[in-house]
Design a protein around this motif. Sequence first.
Motif, mmCIF file in Angstrom:
data_model
loop_
_atom_site.group_PDB
_atom_site.id
_atom_site.type_symbol
_atom_site.label_atom_id
_atom_site.label_comp_id
_atom_site.label_asym_id
_atom_site.label_seq_id
_atom_site.Cartn_x
_atom_site.Cartn_y
_atom_site.Cartn_z
ATOM 1 N N LEU A 188 32.520 10.992 -59.062
ATOM 2 C CA LEU A 188 33.036 11.518 -57.641
ATOM 3 C C LEU A 188 34.321 12.180 -57.497
ATOM 4 N N PRO A 189 35.486 11.639 -58.198
ATOM 5 C CA PRO A 189 36.650 12.146 -58.333
ATOM 6 C C PRO A 189 36.831 13.510 -58.778
ATOM 7 N N GLN A 190 35.878 13.723 -59.803
ATOM 8 C CA GLN A 190 35.827 15.021 -60.164
ATOM 9 C C GLN A 190 35.199 15.914 -59.246
ATOM 10 N N ALA A 191 33.986 15.495 -59.012
ATOM 11 C CA ALA A 191 32.867 16.353 -58.127
ATOM 12 C C ALA A 191 33.778 16.806 -57.131
ATOM 13 N N LEU A 192 34.297 16.059 -56.401
ATOM 14 C CA LEU A 192 34.965 16.358 -54.779
ATOM 15 C C LEU A 192 35.997 17.251 -55.107
ATOM 16 N N ARG A 193 36.822 17.162 -56.055
ATOM 17 C CA ARG A 193 37.849 18.179 -56.323
ATOM 18 C C ARG A 193 37.097 19.604 -56.769
ATOM 19 N N GLN A 194 36.104 19.724 -57.270
ATOM 20 C CA GLN A 194 35.505 20.882 -57.748
ATOM 21 C C GLN A 194 34.785 21.355 -56.522
ATOM 22 N N ALA A 195 34.333 20.758 -55.614
ATOM 23 C CA ALA A 195 33.698 21.129 -54.181
ATOM 24 C C ALA A 195 34.577 21.891 -53.163
ATOM 25 N N ILE A 196 35.707 21.723 -53.382
ATOM 26 C CA ILE A 196 36.798 22.337 -52.406
ATOM 27 C C ILE A 196 36.635 23.811 -52.130
ATOM 28 N N GLY A 197 36.259 24.481 -53.484
ATOM 29 C CA GLY A 197 36.320 25.914 -53.465
ATOM 30 C C GLY A 197 34.835 26.370 -52.604
ATOM 31 N N PRO A 198 33.575 25.667 -53.049
ATOM 32 C CA PRO A 198 32.531 26.376 -52.370
ATOM 33 C C PRO A 198 32.734 25.684 -50.771
ATOM 34 N N TRP A 199 33.616 24.571 -50.467
ATOM 35 C CA TRP A 199 33.616 24.109 -49.343
ATOM 36 C C TRP A 199 34.250 24.882 -48.193
ATOM 37 N N THR A 200 35.182 25.829 -48.849
ATOM 38 C CA THR A 200 35.762 26.946 -47.889
ATOM 39 C C THR A 200 34.739 27.818 -47.149
ATOM 40 N N ASN A 201 33.660 27.993 -47.952
ATOM 41 C CA ASN A 201 32.504 29.212 -47.268
ATOM 42 C C ASN A 201 31.914 28.219 -46.059
ATOM 43 N N GLU A 202 31.868 26.924 -46.233
ATOM 44 C CA GLU A 202 31.063 25.854 -45.306
ATOM 45 C C GLU A 202 32.002 25.705 -44.079
ATOM 46 N N PHE A 203 33.043 25.837 -44.464
ATOM 47 C CA PHE A 203 34.369 25.788 -43.218
ATOM 48 C C PHE A 203 34.084 27.129 -42.471
ATOM 49 N N SER A 204 34.050 28.232 -43.029
ATOM 50 C CA SER A 204 33.930 29.490 -42.260
ATOM 51 C C SER A 204 32.597 29.574 -41.648
ATOM 52 N N GLY A 205 31.715 29.172 -42.250
ATOM 53 C CA GLY A 205 30.140 29.489 -41.626
ATOM 54 C C GLY A 205 30.188 28.648 -40.463
ATOM 55 N N GLU A 206 30.701 27.221 -40.544
ATOM 56 C CA GLU A 206 30.532 26.272 -39.306
ATOM 57 C C GLU A 206 31.489 26.726 -38.317
ATOM 58 N N LEU A 207 32.551 27.520 -38.442
ATOM 59 C CA LEU A 207 33.601 27.768 -37.446
ATOM 60 C C LEU A 207 32.783 28.795 -36.718
ATOM 61 N N LYS A 208 32.141 29.839 -37.383
ATOM 62 C CA LYS A 208 31.467 30.730 -36.553
ATOM 63 C C LYS A 208 30.427 30.393 -35.938
ATOM 64 N N ALA A 209 29.628 29.531 -36.433
ATOM 65 C CA ALA A 209 28.324 28.679 -35.723
ATOM 66 C C ALA A 209 28.757 27.990 -34.656
ATOM 67 N N THR A 210 29.891 27.480 -34.356
ATOM 68 C CA THR A 210 30.223 26.803 -33.003
ATOM 69 C C THR A 210 30.359 27.865 -31.869
ATOM 70 N N SER A 211 30.446 29.167 -32.081
ATOM 71 C CA SER A 211 30.253 29.964 -30.829
ATOM 72 C C SER A 211 28.856 30.092 -30.472
ATOM 73 N N LEU A 212 27.909 29.441 -31.096
ATOM 74 C CA LEU A 212 26.354 29.432 -30.519
ATOM 75 C C LEU A 212 26.447 28.270 -29.684
ATOM 76 N N ALA A 213 27.142 27.189 -29.577
ATOM 77 C CA ALA A 213 27.031 26.181 -28.679
ATOM 78 C C ALA A 213 27.270 26.600 -27.403
ATOM 79 N N TYR A 214 27.711 27.802 -27.115
ATOM 80 C CA TYR A 214 27.824 28.157 -25.543
ATOM 81 C C TYR A 214 26.243 28.184 -24.811
ATOM 82 N N VAL A 215 25.315 28.484 -25.709
ATOM 83 C CA VAL A 215 24.084 28.770 -25.183
ATOM 84 C C VAL A 215 23.531 27.307 -24.299
ATOM 85 N N ILE A 216 23.925 26.255 -24.708
ATOM 86 C CA ILE A 216 23.615 25.094 -24.262
ATOM 87 C C ILE A 216 24.518 24.526 -23.207
ATOM 88 N N GLY A 217 25.606 25.213 -22.881
ATOM 89 C CA GLY A 217 26.643 24.952 -22.066
ATOM 90 C C GLY A 217 28.079 24.188 -22.294
#
Length: 221
Positions: A135-164
Motif C-alpha cells: 500500500l505505501p508504494q501503491a498509494l504514492r503511485q495513485a496520486i497521478g491518475p487520481w488527479t483525473n478523478e479529482f477533475s472529473g468529480e469536481l465537474k460532476a458536482t455541477s449535476l447535483a443542481y437537478v435534484i435541488g
Amino acid sequence: MILETIINHLPYLFGGLWVALQLLTALLAMGFVLGLLLALAEVYGHWTLRWFGFAFERVFRGIPELVLLLLFFYGIGEFYAIEPFPAAVLALGLKSTAYQSQIFRGVIQGVPRGQMSAARAIGMSKVQAVRYIVLPQALRQAIGPWTNEFSGELKATSLAYVIGVVELTRQGRYIISSTQGNILVVFAVVALLYFVVNWLGNRVLYRAEEVFAIPGYGEKS
C-alpha cells in the motif's frame, strides 16, 4: 451594470462554490475509502469478492451520473425521505468508488509480486505485507491518475443542481432568474470559478506526486 450585478452576487456564487467543495470532498472521501477496500478485495479477496467488485465497478461505471442522481433521490425518496445533498453524495460517491477502485487496483497490481513474496519470506503475514509493503508504494503511485478523478468529480458536482442541491451552477441559475438576463456573463464567471478550483487542485496534486515519488521507480536505466 453587468459588472455591478456580478459583484453584488459574488457572495451567492462563493456560497454555491463552498457547497460544491463540500460535496466534492464528501464524495471523493467516500470513493477513496470504499474504492480502496474494493480494490483490495478484487486483488486479494475470495473469488466471490472479486466478482462483487467486478459487478459493482461495471454497473456504476456504466450508468450516467445524472441517472444515478435521479435514481437515488427520487427512487430512494419513495421509501425513505432523503435530502438532496446526501443523495448526491451517495450517487456520485458510489460512481467515484467504481472509478477509484480501478485506479487502486491498477497501482496495487503494479507493485512487483516479488516484494510480496519477500515480505512473506521474512515472516510477515499477508495483511502486514499489504499494509507495510504494497500500500505505501501503491498509494504514492495513485496520486497521478487520481488527479483525473479529482477533475472529473469536481465537474460532476455541477449535476447535483437537478435534484435541488444549491451549489455553484444552481446559484448561477438563481442569479440569471433574479436579474432576468446576463446568461453569458454569469455562466462565464461560474466556469471561471470551476476552472480556478480545478487548476489549484491539480497543482497541489502534481506537487504531491513529485514530493511522494518513489526514487528510481519507473525511470529508464
